[in-house]
Design an enzyme around this catalytic site. Structure first.
Site, PDB file in Angstrom:
ATOM      1  CG  ASP A 117       0.571  -0.534   9.604  1.00 24.27           C
ATOM      2  OD1 ASP A 117       0.051   0.063  10.602  1.00 24.27           O
ATOM      3  OD2 ASP A 117       0.681  -0.228   8.561  1.00 24.27           O
TER       4      ASP A 117
ATOM      5  NE  ARG B 201      -2.344  -2.819   8.562  1.00 27.55           N
ATOM      6  CZ  ARG B 201      -2.381  -2.963   7.334  1.00 27.55           C
ATOM      7  NH1 ARG B 201      -2.467  -4.119   6.822  1.00 27.55           N
ATOM      8  NH2 ARG B 201      -1.562  -1.791   6.422  1.00 27.55           N
TER       9      ARG B 201
ATOM     10  CE  LYS C 220      -2.938   0.486   3.712  1.00 27.99           C
ATOM     11  NZ  LYS C 220      -3.957   1.517   4.283  1.00 27.99           N
TER      12      LYS C 220
ATOM     13  NE  ARG D 280       5.852   6.788   1.000  1.00 24.17           N
ATOM     14  CZ  ARG D 280       5.296   6.348   1.996  1.00 24.17           C
ATOM     15  NH1 ARG D 280       4.255   5.565   1.754  1.00 24.17           N
ATOM     16  NH2 ARG D 280       5.130   6.880   3.103  1.00 24.17           N
TER      17      ARG D 280
ATOM     18  NE  ARG E 199      -4.754  -1.048  13.250  1.00 20.62           N
ATOM     19  CZ  ARG E 199      -4.352  -0.692  12.179  1.00 20.62           C
ATOM     20  NH1 ARG E 199      -3.108  -0.554  12.210  1.00 20.62           N
ATOM     21  NH2 ARG E 199      -4.895  -0.561  11.085  1.00 20.62           N
TER      22      ARG E 199
END
Ligand code: NAP
Length: 750
Positions: free
Chosen positions: A625, A705, A329, A334, A656
């Protein structure tokens, strides 16, 4: 006659009982919402038919007689007739009456009320508009389910009574409609573009073709596209005649916009400007494909948010296979940003067609960059150079993507036009001051206009930025990148020192685009005023997506999973290091370089050798992540796993730490969240494959996630696990369900 438990109204009077009126009458009748239903229409025949259909108790040819003692009056007739009817019924209204209408335009209905009642419009007067209908009209065209799963817009006035509004909302909800409230002017403008203009275009096209001498041939050989496009030209001419006059100003504006756009298409076709034409068509197609998503996240349509859930059943027999997970991702974002501001063309392969990266792509299209694709992960970006971006016509919508918003903050601070960036409800809660503050130090005029420094982000153009040095207070690759990107346009040198190394995709890719970036220890610097040159970018598979399968294999008996061509940029490989330290059987094979980024195949086999560890703090930014997935591994390990120094996790797409702790506890895992981490007491035993998780219901808080991590818990569960809010999985891993099922996970999405 009716069941008193559901009765909402004593007497409902319809003025007009055609398609829309009779459909609502059918709902009221079927659901016993009124003790009595009456109507007044233009023709006697309609009243006779209504009686025969059982829709009304009494019919009147005079509206004033019909509304006597009515506590709800529904005007379901052409909007032009509103004023005359209101004048007729004015003197016989009950004090507490609710008056609503169903007309397709609203300003003229309110004008009609003002003309009749002056400043004393009854507080029960609340105009409405069901966004449902058909090209058929009359009482026999009505259907009880006409409004089901459609929207109804109510446009209460400043003096409207809240109880009356609530009652109308309940009425429309009984018709299974979704109710939205907005003001009159907004209604008319929105509808001019989304309904009135398309109808006018359909009438116009059919009229144009019907006037041709060869019209018989044309209609005879017309394909499905023509049939789809022209269907609405069969609508009632009288009704549309009224609407076009009633909403004249907004419709004429929409027509002007259409003429200008059509002229642009005409010009590029005339000039045979293939690149421009592809750009325009691609932009329109992408916008159309995003339609559902945009609607779901449009504040006007908030009630329509699409949700999804996963259900994972115990008893997975295997977890094996070779998979290529979608593109990274960070690199995908970018590749578009840098390709757009580069000179020349950039070809991207392996682009992640998830909603986050598509939000970035759409933003640059909105700023005039011609982009072809994505098609099978391939994108061609026709760069406009450092000074070629154009002002977007409206706010840039970043969906769920924090990366897009933070990196674009840097780029947009240096443009010579103003911009506003908005996002979905989850992005709208995320902190943006962390990037706004350093950019202001460089001279940017940037405001976070949400509460608590959150989006929307508003940026004033035409500022001259100054290079500076900034010590990052937190390890954030997004903030680092935002500052470095602003530095491309700043005077002199811009440098950033980070407390811990974070992802360096920005630095690597800038170099791939020919821009010099220096790295000395934790300090990264560049000098403004240079240029980027278009190049080829192969996006590696995303290690963050691979992490779910890595953890899944590590906790499953006889599992054997290979993930191909995964990006193993050293700033991202924390998950590999941590899993190895926990004792997972993991090997990194076939290492190579692609597009400036190191990649490899990662093989993981299930051997119950996992043990709890204190996760080294220097690995935290390198696995930031991947922690939700790693927590699942920790729950299956023997002993305690302790995470510290990860406060950043509390401000991701969800908190999270808390959300994972809540979910783990639901599934029977002993864990304690802390300010900057968590302590998890693993239930596993080295060498044993017993089930670890009880079943249960998990709320993912729409965090992709979290949803994918708990899916992997399904590999060691004793009873089904249901995970709510899984629709955001598509933001980063559109093929997750498919690949997880292929590997053997017993997962159903619904
Ligand atoms: P329709 O099927 O043609 O029905 C109109 C009804 O109004 C008929 O019962 C008609 O009486 C009655 N009527 C007409 N002029 C009248 C007058 N001067 N005084 C009293 N009654 C009169 O129309 P519709 O499709 O239901 O549309 C009604 C309203 O809904 C319009 O304002 C339209 O803008 C709005 N609307 C329509 C749609 C759609 O797709 N059709 C969608 C959303 C909103 P008779 O039966 O005796 O002729």
């Amino acid at each position: 006659m009716s069941d008193s438990s559901t009765v909402m109204f004593e007497k409902v009077a319809f003025i007009g009982l055609g398609l829309i009126g009779s459909s609502l009458a059918r709902v009221i009748r079927e659901k016993n919402l009124a003790k009595q239903i009456v109507a007044s229409t233009r023709s006697v025949q309609t009243l006779l038919d209504a009686k025969q259909l059982g829709l009304i108790d009494v019919g009147y040819s005079n509206a004033a007689e019909a509304v006597q003692d009515a506590d709800l009056i529904v005007l379901a007739l052409p909007v032009q007739a509103t004023q005359t009817v209101l004048k007729t019924i004015k003197s016989v209204l009950r004090a507490d009456v609710i008056i609503t209408d169903v007309g397709s335009t609203k300003a003229n209905v309110v004008d009609a009320a003002h003309a009749v009642f002056g400043q004393n419009i009854p507080t029960g007067f609340i105009p409405g508009h069901p966004i449902a209908g058909s090209e058929h009209s009359g009482i026999h065209a009505g259907k009880v389910d006409l409004f089901a799963h459609h929207k109804v817009i109510l446009t209460p006035l400043a003096n409207s009574d809240q109880d009356a509004l609530n009652k109308l909302i309940t009425l429309w909800q009984a018709a299974d409609a979704e109710v939205i409230c907005m003001d009159v002017q907004q209604h008319d403008e929105v509808l001019a573009h989304t309904s009135h203009l398309p109808h006018l275009m359909a009438f116009n096209l059919v009229e144009q073709l019907a006037n041709r001498k060869d019209n018989l041939d044309i209609f005879r050989y017309a394909a499905g596209g023509f049939r789809d496009f022209s269907r609405i030209a069969a609508s009632d001419p009288q009704m549309w005649h009224d609407i076009f006059f009633a909403n004249k100003r907004a419709i004429l504006e929409a027509v002007t916009g259409f003429e200008q756009q059509l002229k642009q298409f005409k010009d590029v076709i005339e000039r045979q400007d293939s690149q421009k034409l592809m750009g325009m068509l691609g932009h329109a197609r992408a916008a159309r494909q995003h339609f559902n998503h945009m609607l779901a996240n449009n504040p006007l349509m908030e009630k329509q948010t699409v949700t999804q859930q996963f259900r994972i059943l115990p008893g997975t027999q295997k977890f094996v296979g070779k998979f290529t997970v979608p593109g990274d991702k960070s690199v995908s974002h970018r590749s578009i940003m840098f390709g757009a501001i580069a000179e020349g063309t950039t070809h991207v392969t392996g682009f992640l067609e998830g909603e986050d990266a598509l939000a970035t792509l759409q933003a640059f299209r909105d700023m005039g960059v011609s982009i072809e694709g994505p098609k099978n992960g391939e994108v061609t970006v026709h760069g406009v150079g450092m000074h070629g971006l154009k002002a977007p016509v409206s706010a840039l919508y970043m969906g769920n993507s924090g990366t897009s918003m933070r990196l674009l903050s840097g780029i947009l601070s240096a443009q010579d036009f103003d911009t506003v960036m908005t996002g979905d409800p989850s992005l709208s809660k995320r902190p943006m001051e962390r990037i706004a503050k350093p950019l202001r130090l460089m001279g940017a005029q940037i405001q976070t206009t949400g509460e608590k420094g959150t989006p929307p982000v508003s940026i004033r153009g035409k500022q001259i930025l100054q290079g500076m040095h900034y010590d990052l207070p937190m390890a954030s690759a997004q903030v680092k990148s935002g500052i470095l990107l602003a530095g491309l346009w700043a005077q002199g040198e811009t440098s950033v020192t980070e407390p811990e190394p974070t992802r360096d995709h920005t630095e690597r890719m800038l170099r791939a685009f020919g821009y010099e970036v220096k790295t000395e220890g934790n300090k990264i610097s560049l000098t403004g005023g240079g240029k980027l040159t278009g190049t080829r970018i192969q996006v590696p598979s995303d290690i963050s997506s691979a992490a779910f399968f890595m953890v899944g294999a590590a906790i499953t008996q006889d599992a054997d999973i290979t993930l191909e061509a995964v990006g193993i940029n050293p700033t991202r490989t924390g998950v590999i290091e941590i899993l190895k330290q926990m004792g997972a059987d993991l090997s990194v094979e076939n290492q190579r370089i692609a597009g400036g980024e190191p990649i490899a195949d990662i093989r993981i086999r299930g051997t119950q050798t996992l043990k709890g560890i204190h996760i080294p703090e220097d690995q935290v930014p390198l696995a930031i992540d991947e922690f939700p997935a790693l927590f699942i591994a920790a729950a299956c390990a023997e002993g305690q796993t302790i995470l510290t120094g990860a406060a950043e996790l509390r401000v991701k797409e969800s908190d999270r730490i808390q959300v994972m702790a809540d979910g783990l506890k639901t599934l029977g895992i002993d864990c304690t969240p802390t300010a900057d981490g968590i302590v998890i007491n693993g239930k596993g035993k080295i060498g044993e494959w017993s089930t670890i998780f009880t079943g249960g219901e998990i709320e993912s808080h729409h965090d992709h996630r979290i949803a994918m991590s708990f899916s992997m818990a399904g590999l060691r569960c004793a009873a089904p696990i249901t995970i709510y809010g899984t629709e955001t999985v598509a933001t980063s891993f559109p093929t997750f369900t498919q690949l997880a099922q292929q590997a053997g996970l017993n997962l159903e999405a619904s």
